[in-house]
Enzyme design. Structure first.
Site, PDB file in Angstrom:
ATOM      1  N   TYR A  57       0.789  -1.230  -0.110  1.00 37.20           N
ATOM      2  CA  TYR A  57       0.066   0.195  -0.043  1.00 37.20           C
ATOM      3  C   TYR A  57       0.914   1.214  -0.225  1.00 37.20           C
ATOM      4  CZ  TYR A  57      -3.894  -3.205   0.301  1.00 37.20           C
ATOM      5  OH  TYR A  57      -4.645  -4.038  -0.015  1.00 37.20           O
ATOM      6  N   HIS A 110     -14.644   1.360  -0.880  1.00 35.51           N
ATOM      7  CA  HIS A 110     -13.519   0.316  -0.389  1.00 35.51           C
ATOM      8  C   HIS A 110     -12.319   0.911   0.192  1.00 35.51           C
ATOM      9  CE1 HIS A 110     -14.680  -2.618  -3.605  1.00 35.51           C
ATOM     10  NE2 HIS A 110     -15.498  -2.893  -2.657  1.00 35.51           N
ATOM     11  N   CYS A 118      -6.340   3.295  12.701  1.00 37.96           N
ATOM     12  CA  CYS A 118      -5.551   2.737  13.971  1.00 37.96           C
ATOM     13  C   CYS A 118      -6.278   1.561  14.435  1.00 37.96           C
ATOM     14  CB  CYS A 118      -5.530   4.037  14.900  1.00 37.96           C
ATOM     15  SG  CYS A 118      -4.558   3.462  16.344  1.00 37.96           S
ATOM     16  N   THR A 177     -15.781  -0.992 -14.347  1.00 35.23           N
ATOM     17  CA  THR A 177     -16.023  -1.791 -13.128  1.00 35.23           C
ATOM     18  C   THR A 177     -16.224  -3.315 -13.883  1.00 35.23           C
ATOM     19  OG1 THR A 177     -16.564  -2.557 -11.156  1.00 35.23           O
ATOM     20  CG2 THR A 177     -17.999  -1.185 -12.150  1.00 35.23           C
TER      21      THR A 177
HETATM   22  P1  OAD Z   1     -11.284  -4.623 -12.497  1.00 32.49           P
HETATM   23  O1  OAD Z   1      -9.820  -4.566 -12.609  1.00 32.49           O
HETATM   24  O2  OAD Z   1     -11.797  -5.961 -11.823  1.00 32.49           O
HETATM   25  O3  OAD Z   1     -12.039  -4.171 -13.425  1.00 32.49           O
HETATM   26  C1  OAD Z   1     -11.799  -3.118 -14.387  1.00 32.49           C
HETATM   27  C2  OAD Z   1     -12.810  -2.942 -15.273  1.00 32.49           C
HETATM   28  O4  OAD Z   1     -12.460  -1.619 -16.159  1.00 32.49           O
HETATM   29  C3  OAD Z   1     -12.618  -3.841 -16.754  1.00 32.49           C
HETATM   30  O5  OAD Z   1     -14.042  -4.364 -16.777  1.00 32.49           O
HETATM   31  C4  OAD Z   1     -11.901  -3.379 -17.833  1.00 32.49           C
HETATM   32  O6  OAD Z   1     -12.658  -3.840 -19.006  1.00 32.49           O
HETATM   33  C5  OAD Z   1     -12.524  -1.744 -17.542  1.00 32.49           C
HETATM   34  N1  OAD Z   1     -11.493  -0.874 -18.431  1.00 32.49           N
HETATM   35  C6  OAD Z   1      -9.997  -0.992 -18.357  1.00 32.49           C
HETATM   36  N2  OAD Z   1      -9.767   0.304 -18.963  1.00 32.49           N
HETATM   37  C7  OAD Z   1     -10.812   1.093 -19.184  1.00 32.49           C
HETATM   38  C8  OAD Z   1     -10.874   2.527 -19.579  1.00 32.49           C
HETATM   39  N3  OAD Z   1      -9.860   3.237 -19.964  1.00 32.49           N
HETATM   40  N4  OAD Z   1     -12.162   2.969 -19.902  1.00 32.49           N
HETATM   41  C9  OAD Z   1     -13.122   2.061 -19.221  1.00 32.49           C
HETATM   42  N5  OAD Z   1     -13.125   0.964 -18.752  1.00 32.49           N
HETATM   43  C10 OAD Z   1     -11.739   0.258 -18.690  1.00 32.49           C
HETATM   44  O7  OAD Z   1     -11.390  -3.153 -11.176  1.00 32.49           O
HETATM   45  P2  OAD Z   1     -12.761  -3.121 -10.603  1.00 32.49           P
HETATM   46  O8  OAD Z   1     -14.001  -3.455 -11.012  1.00 32.49           O
HETATM   47  O9  OAD Z   1     -12.660  -1.610 -10.023  1.00 32.49           O
HETATM   48  O10 OAD Z   1     -11.290  -4.468  -4.353  1.00 32.49           O
HETATM   49  O11 OAD Z   1     -12.443  -4.122  -9.167  1.00 32.49           O
HETATM   50  C11 OAD Z   1     -13.465  -4.180  -7.918  1.00 32.49           C
HETATM   51  C12 OAD Z   1     -12.669  -4.520  -6.864  1.00 32.49           C
HETATM   52  O12 OAD Z   1     -11.873  -5.612  -7.004  1.00 32.49           O
HETATM   53  C13 OAD Z   1     -11.664  -3.172  -6.384  1.00 32.49           C
HETATM   54  O13 OAD Z   1     -12.294  -2.380  -5.807  1.00 32.49           O
HETATM   55  C14 OAD Z   1     -10.770  -3.997  -5.501  1.00 32.49           C
HETATM   56  C15 OAD Z   1     -10.610  -5.340  -6.521  1.00 32.49           C
HETATM   57  O14 OAD Z   1     -10.248  -6.579  -5.969  1.00 32.49           O
HETATM   58  C16 OAD Z   1     -10.662  -4.473  -2.896  1.00 32.49           C
HETATM   59  O15 OAD Z   1      -9.433  -4.461  -3.079  1.00 32.49           O
HETATM   60  C17 OAD Z   1     -11.650  -4.766  -1.987  1.00 32.49           C
END
Ligand code: OAD
Length: 233
Positions: A57, A110, A118, A177
């Site tokens: 992190y 998240h 803390c 997402t």
């Molecule tokens: P992901 O990495 O799972 O998905 C990212 C999405 O963004 C995919 O569907 C891609 O196709 C899309 N993408 C990539 N580039 C893009 C662009 N330029 N414009 C539009 N879309 C694009 O990420 P999240 O869905 O955010 O949680 O993941 C959800 C959670 O999983 C995160 O918050 C994290 C992770 O584990 C925790 O850490 C608790």
């Protein structure tokens, strides 16, 4: 149709920050290919190897200094300023690019890289420094800080407020997402069950794409400003 919209809930994910240079999680070469989720994103991983987790992190927090918000973040900030109705911006992202793009109200379900939790006094503090050297909590002085991010197995923040907003909105928009992680992946169904229209803006169809009334596919830096222009017209 857009003119009738009085209440919008927006959910963003890693895809909105991808064009700023922040790795997504599940795309090729993404963070979960580089690191094991169970090592760096679970309470058990932290208990096993705190240095590994704090270092992970610290690296992600430091990387924020190298990136800038993009046109999609700025368009959502414009929507917040100019939309004449209720708007709730929920992000799964732990970066600060919505805020730096100009959004004043962002619900980080998240958590945030630039916040410390803390383990001793359970208070949160704004934080923009490494944690690996075990700095003291600014409130109770205990050397017990952890990143204020939600790990797998932990409850995302402000879920009551989110479900209340979803049940009262007339438009739900999901941006960048994959729809792979619950509870966020279920928001579209929650909004639909309350009669809302639902729109997906993503590079490609997400896992839950079929749940949306409408999907548009392409880069967020193009799709989001276009949609905001249409909404404010
Ligand atoms: P992901 O990495 O799972 O998905 C990212 C999405 O963004 C995919 O569907 C891609 O196709 C899309 N993408 C990539 N580039 C893009 C662009 N330029 N414009 C539009 N879309 C694009 O990420 P999240 O869905 O955010 O949680 O993941 C959800 C959670 O999983 C995160 O918050 C994290 C992770 O584990 C925790 O850490 C608790």
């Amino acid at each position: 149709m857009i003119d009738q919209t009085k209440s919008i809930v927006i959910l963003t994910g890693a895809g909105i920050s991808a064009e700023s240079g922040i790795d997504t999680f599940r795309d090729a070469g993404g963070l979960w290919e580089q690191h094991k989720v169970e090592d760096v994103a679970t309470p058990e991983g932290f208990a096993r190897d705190p240095d590994l987790v704090l270092g992970f992190y610290d690296m992600r927090r430091a990387a924020l200094e190298q990136v800038e918000p993009n046109a999609a973040h700025r368009a959502l900030a414009r929507l917040e300023r100019e939309f004449d109705g209720d708007l709730l911006l929920i992000t799964q992202n732990v970066d600060d690019l919505h805020e730096r793009g100009g959004s004043g109200q962002v619900l980080h379900m998240h958590g945030e890289l630039k916040s410390a939790l803390c383990l001793s006094c359970e208070m949160r503090s704004p934080w923009n420094a490494p944690m690996i050297d075990r700095p003291q909590c600014p409130i109770c002085q205990a050397p017990s800080l952890r990143p204020d991010v939600v790990w797998f197995g932990e409850m995302p923040y402000q879920m009551e407020r989110i479900y209340t907003a979803l049940s009262g909105c007339d438009l739900f928009v999901s941006i960048g997402t994959s729809g792979a992680v619950y509870p966020a992946a279920g928001f579209v169904q929650e909004a639909r069950a309350s009669g809302a229209r639902t729109l997906e803006l993503n590079l490609e169809p997400s896992e839950g794409s079929h749940h949306f009334t409408q999907s548009r596919h392409g880069p967020a830096s193009v799709l989001v400003p276009q949609w905001v222009d249409q909404t404010l017209d």
